[in-house]
Design a protein around this motif. Structure first.
Motif, PDB file in Angstrom:
ATOM      1  N   ALA A   1       0.811  -1.214   0.000  1.00 58.77           N
ATOM      2  CA  ALA A   1       0.000   0.000   0.000  1.00 58.77           C
ATOM      3  C   ALA A   1       0.845   1.264   0.000  1.00 58.77           C
ATOM      4  CB  ALA A   1      -0.939  -0.009   1.209  1.00 58.77           C
ATOM      5  N   PHE A   2       1.940   1.247   0.747  1.00 55.04           N
ATOM      6  CA  PHE A   2       2.751   2.460   0.841  1.00 55.04           C
ATOM      7  C   PHE A   2       3.373   2.794  -0.514  1.00 55.04           C
ATOM      8  CE2 PHE A   2       6.644   4.859   2.070  1.00 55.04           C
ATOM      9  CZ  PHE A   2       5.995   5.955   2.625  1.00 55.04           C
ATOM     10  N   LEU A   3       3.807   1.776  -1.248  1.00 53.05           N
ATOM     11  CA  LEU A   3       4.362   1.997  -2.587  1.00 53.05           C
ATOM     12  C   LEU A   3       3.295   2.592  -3.510  1.00 53.05           C
ATOM     13  CD1 LEU A   3       6.601   1.732  -4.684  1.00 53.05           C
ATOM     14  CD2 LEU A   3       5.865  -0.634  -5.054  1.00 53.05           C
ATOM     15  N   VAL A   4       2.100   2.054  -3.435  1.00 51.51           N
ATOM     16  CA  VAL A   4       0.994   2.580  -4.248  1.00 51.51           C
ATOM     17  C   VAL A   4       0.711   4.028  -3.868  1.00 51.51           C
ATOM     18  CG1 VAL A   4      -1.464   2.340  -4.777  1.00 51.51           C
ATOM     19  CG2 VAL A   4      -0.031   0.304  -4.566  1.00 51.51           C
ATOM     20  N   PHE A   5       0.754   4.296  -2.571  1.00 52.74           N
ATOM     21  CA  PHE A   5       0.486   5.654  -2.101  1.00 52.74           C
ATOM     22  C   PHE A   5       1.538   6.628  -2.630  1.00 52.74           C
ATOM     23  CE2 PHE A   5       0.595   9.184   0.866  1.00 52.74           C
ATOM     24  CZ  PHE A   5      -0.761   9.481   0.996  1.00 52.74           C
ATOM     25  N   LEU A   6       2.797   6.216  -2.624  1.00 51.83           N
ATOM     26  CA  LEU A   6       3.856   7.078  -3.146  1.00 51.83           C
ATOM     27  C   LEU A   6       3.636   7.377  -4.627  1.00 51.83           C
ATOM     28  CD1 LEU A   6       7.139   5.707  -1.500  1.00 51.83           C
ATOM     29  CD2 LEU A   6       5.988   7.862  -1.018  1.00 51.83           C
ATOM     30  N   ILE A   7       3.226   6.362  -5.378  1.00 51.68           N
ATOM     31  CA  ILE A   7       2.967   6.561  -6.804  1.00 51.68           C
ATOM     32  C   ILE A   7       1.841   7.572  -6.999  1.00 51.68           C
ATOM     33  CG2 ILE A   7       2.110   5.445  -8.901  1.00 51.68           C
ATOM     34  CD1 ILE A   7       3.535   2.884  -7.943  1.00 51.68           C
ATOM     35  N   ILE A   8       0.794   7.441  -6.199  1.00 47.51           N
ATOM     36  CA  ILE A   8      -0.328   8.379  -6.302  1.00 47.51           C
ATOM     37  C   ILE A   8       0.107   9.791  -5.940  1.00 47.51           C
ATOM     38  CG2 ILE A   8      -2.558   9.020  -5.280  1.00 47.51           C
ATOM     39  CD1 ILE A   8      -3.117   6.032  -4.949  1.00 47.51           C
ATOM     40  N   ALA A   9       0.899   9.906  -4.864  1.00 53.27           N
ATOM     41  CA  ALA A   9       1.271  11.225  -4.339  1.00 53.27           C
ATOM     42  C   ALA A   9       2.310  11.938  -5.198  1.00 53.27           C
ATOM     43  CB  ALA A   9       1.793  11.086  -2.910  1.00 53.27           C
TER      44      ALA A   9
ATOM     45  N   PRO B   1       1.071  12.587 -11.553  1.00 52.26           N
ATOM     46  CA  PRO B   1      -0.127  13.387 -11.852  1.00 52.26           C
ATOM     47  C   PRO B   1      -1.420  12.828 -11.269  1.00 52.26           C
ATOM     48  CG  PRO B   1       1.277  13.236 -13.787  1.00 52.26           C
ATOM     49  CD  PRO B   1       1.877  12.325 -12.765  1.00 52.26           C
ATOM     50  N   LEU B   2      -1.394  11.568 -10.835  1.00 53.18           N
ATOM     51  CA  LEU B   2      -2.583  11.002 -10.188  1.00 53.18           C
ATOM     52  C   LEU B   2      -2.980  11.816  -8.953  1.00 53.18           C
ATOM     53  CD1 LEU B   2      -1.796   7.175 -10.360  1.00 53.18           C
ATOM     54  CD2 LEU B   2      -3.584   8.397 -11.606  1.00 53.18           C
ATOM     55  N   TYR B   3      -1.994  12.492  -8.371  1.00 49.36           N
ATOM     56  CA  TYR B   3      -2.244  13.324  -7.189  1.00 49.36           C
ATOM     57  C   TYR B   3      -3.348  14.340  -7.464  1.00 49.36           C
ATOM     58  CZ  TYR B   3      -1.426  16.980  -3.675  1.00 49.36           C
ATOM     59  OH  TYR B   3      -1.592  17.917  -2.690  1.00 49.36           O
ATOM     60  N   ASN B   4      -3.348  14.908  -8.668  1.00 48.66           N
ATOM     61  CA  ASN B   4      -4.313  15.957  -9.013  1.00 48.66           C
ATOM     62  C   ASN B   4      -5.746  15.452  -9.098  1.00 48.66           C
ATOM     63  OD1 ASN B   4      -2.219  17.904  -9.298  1.00 48.66           O
ATOM     64  ND2 ASN B   4      -1.778  17.116 -11.342  1.00 48.66           N
ATOM     65  N   PHE B   5      -5.911  14.132  -9.170  1.00 49.98           N
ATOM     66  CA  PHE B   5      -7.250  13.562  -9.292  1.00 49.98           C
ATOM     67  C   PHE B   5      -7.659  12.764  -8.057  1.00 49.98           C
ATOM     68  CE2 PHE B   5      -5.222  13.767 -13.468  1.00 49.98           C
ATOM     69  CZ  PHE B   5      -6.103  14.603 -14.135  1.00 49.98           C
ATOM     70  N   THR B   6      -6.739  12.642  -7.096  1.00 52.95           N
ATOM     71  CA  THR B   6      -7.027  11.817  -5.916  1.00 52.95           C
ATOM     72  C   THR B   6      -6.865  12.625  -4.628  1.00 52.95           C
ATOM     73  OG1 THR B   6      -4.723  11.024  -6.007  1.00 52.95           O
ATOM     74  CG2 THR B   6      -6.413   9.641  -7.045  1.00 52.95           C
ATOM     75  N   ILE B   7      -5.621  12.744  -4.162  1.00 48.51           N
ATOM     76  CA  ILE B   7      -5.362  13.417  -2.891  1.00 48.51           C
ATOM     77  C   ILE B   7      -5.474  14.933  -3.010  1.00 48.51           C
ATOM     78  CG2 ILE B   7      -3.690  13.680  -1.011  1.00 48.51           C
ATOM     79  CD1 ILE B   7      -2.438  11.054  -1.940  1.00 48.51           C
ATOM     80  N   GLY B   8      -5.012  15.469  -4.135  1.00 48.39           N
ATOM     81  CA  GLY B   8      -4.995  16.918  -4.325  1.00 48.39           C
ATOM     82  C   GLY B   8      -6.316  17.602  -4.061  1.00 48.39           C
ATOM     83  N   PRO B   9      -7.421  17.126  -4.668  1.00 45.67           N
ATOM     84  CA  PRO B   9      -8.716  17.771  -4.422  1.00 45.67           C
ATOM     85  C   PRO B   9      -9.146  17.753  -2.958  1.00 45.67           C
ATOM     86  CG  PRO B   9      -8.822  16.379  -6.370  1.00 45.67           C
ATOM     87  CD  PRO B   9      -7.494  16.097  -5.721  1.00 45.67           C
ATOM     88  N   ILE B  10      -8.713  16.725  -2.224  1.00 47.24           N
ATOM     89  CA  ILE B  10      -9.043  16.664  -0.795  1.00 47.24           C
ATOM     90  C   ILE B  10      -8.370  17.821  -0.062  1.00 47.24           C
ATOM     91  CG2 ILE B  10      -8.829  15.301   1.324  1.00 47.24           C
ATOM     92  CD1 ILE B  10      -8.848  12.785  -0.428  1.00 47.24           C
ATOM     93  N   PHE B  11      -7.071  18.001  -0.311  1.00 46.00           N
ATOM     94  CA  PHE B  11      -6.344  19.087   0.343  1.00 46.00           C
ATOM     95  C   PHE B  11      -6.900  20.454  -0.071  1.00 46.00           C
ATOM     96  CE2 PHE B  11      -2.671  15.987   0.660  1.00 46.00           C
ATOM     97  CZ  PHE B  11      -2.765  15.878   2.040  1.00 46.00           C
ATOM     98  N   SER B  12      -7.151  20.630  -1.357  1.00 43.86           N
ATOM     99  CA  SER B  12      -7.575  21.940  -1.862  1.00 43.86           C
ATOM    100  C   SER B  12      -8.979  22.316  -1.396  1.00 43.86           C
ATOM    101  CB  SER B  12      -7.514  21.961  -3.387  1.00 43.86           C
ATOM    102  OG  SER B  12      -8.377  20.994  -3.946  1.00 43.86           O
ATOM    103  N   THR B  13      -9.732  21.335  -0.937  1.00 40.92           N
ATOM    104  CA  THR B  13     -11.084  21.608  -0.444  1.00 40.92           C
ATOM    105  C   THR B  13     -11.129  21.713   1.082  1.00 40.92           C
ATOM    106  OG1 THR B  13     -12.044  20.415  -2.318  1.00 40.92           O
ATOM    107  CG2 THR B  13     -13.472  20.788  -0.404  1.00 40.92           C
TER     108      THR B  13
END
Length: 218
Positions: free
Chosen positions: A177-185, A188-200
């Motif tokens: 899971a941690f490896l997957v999380f690093l890939i997301i973070a 560019p996947l960040y902009n569609f996953t974690i990013g919107p959470i932070f920006s909101t």
């Protein structure tokens, strides 16, 4: 050189000081809450301490500087020792993120008080920059750690509500899971996953705290 950093070079001292405080309080909160519920594992291992160097992981701190997020040394908790095990486990997990929210709330209060009194300490940029970074980073840690993804606190909270048969099925994939999380973070996947959470969520809390203290000090 600063192009390789997550923050402008001149703000790094504020970032490092903030992380030392934020990580220390976060992990101490886990340890103290575990102790309240009957597990003294963290205390016996010296983690019930205000010493930042007991809690801070150097690689995790470096990751904050380089990519904007990182981690501390996980607080050891034996959840089988906890009284009211499910409730205790949930509250132990919540304690860390909530401590960061409280740090941001307190810092915002101090900052707004100084602003309302036109305090001379804010005439330069040093303290205003520090308060801004301190508040924002603690809110980032609050939100980040509540994401329900291993090994974050949010995942442990969700886990407590899952039937044992589902836990057993997902346990084998936790190690990846941690490896997957690093890939997301870090992609560019960040902009569609974690990013919107932070920006909101983060602006929501900043605006809410600002309005709260404006009603008190202004």
């Amino acid at each position: 050189m600063s192009n390789f950093l997550a923050y402008p070079l001149e703000t790094l001292p504020y970032v490092v000081v903030t992380i030392l405080i934020a990580f220390t309080v976060h992990e101490w909160a886990h340890a103290y809450t575990a102790l309240l519920f009957g597990d003294d594992t963290a205390k016996r291992e010296g983690r019930l301490s205000p010493n930042p160097f007991v809690h801070v992981d150097l690689i995790g701190l470096l990751m904050v500087v380089l990519v904007g997020f990182g981690w501390a040394k996980p607080t050891p908790v034996n959840r089988f020792n906890l009284k009211k095990r499910r409730l205790g486990s949930i509250l132990v997990s919540l304690a860390g993120p909530i401590s960061n929210l409280l740090l941001a709330f307190i810092a915002m209060g101090i900052f707004m008080f100084l602003v309302s009194h036109n305090h001379s300490i804010l005439t330069g940029t040093i303290w205003s920059n520090f308060f801004t970074i301190f508040i924002q980073l603690n809110l980032v840690l609050f939100v980040f750690n509540l994401i329900p993804f291993p090994p974050l606190d949010g995942y442990q909270i969700i886990l407590e509500f899952l039937p044992m048969r589902i836990r057993e099925k997902i346990a084998p994939v936790e190690q990846y899971a941690f490896l997957v999380f690093l890939i997301i973070a870090l992609t560019p996947l960040y902009n569609f996953t974690i990013g919107p959470i932070f920006s909101t969520v983060i602006p929501f809390f900043i605006n809410g705290m600002t309005e709260f203290y404006q009603g008190i000090f202004f």
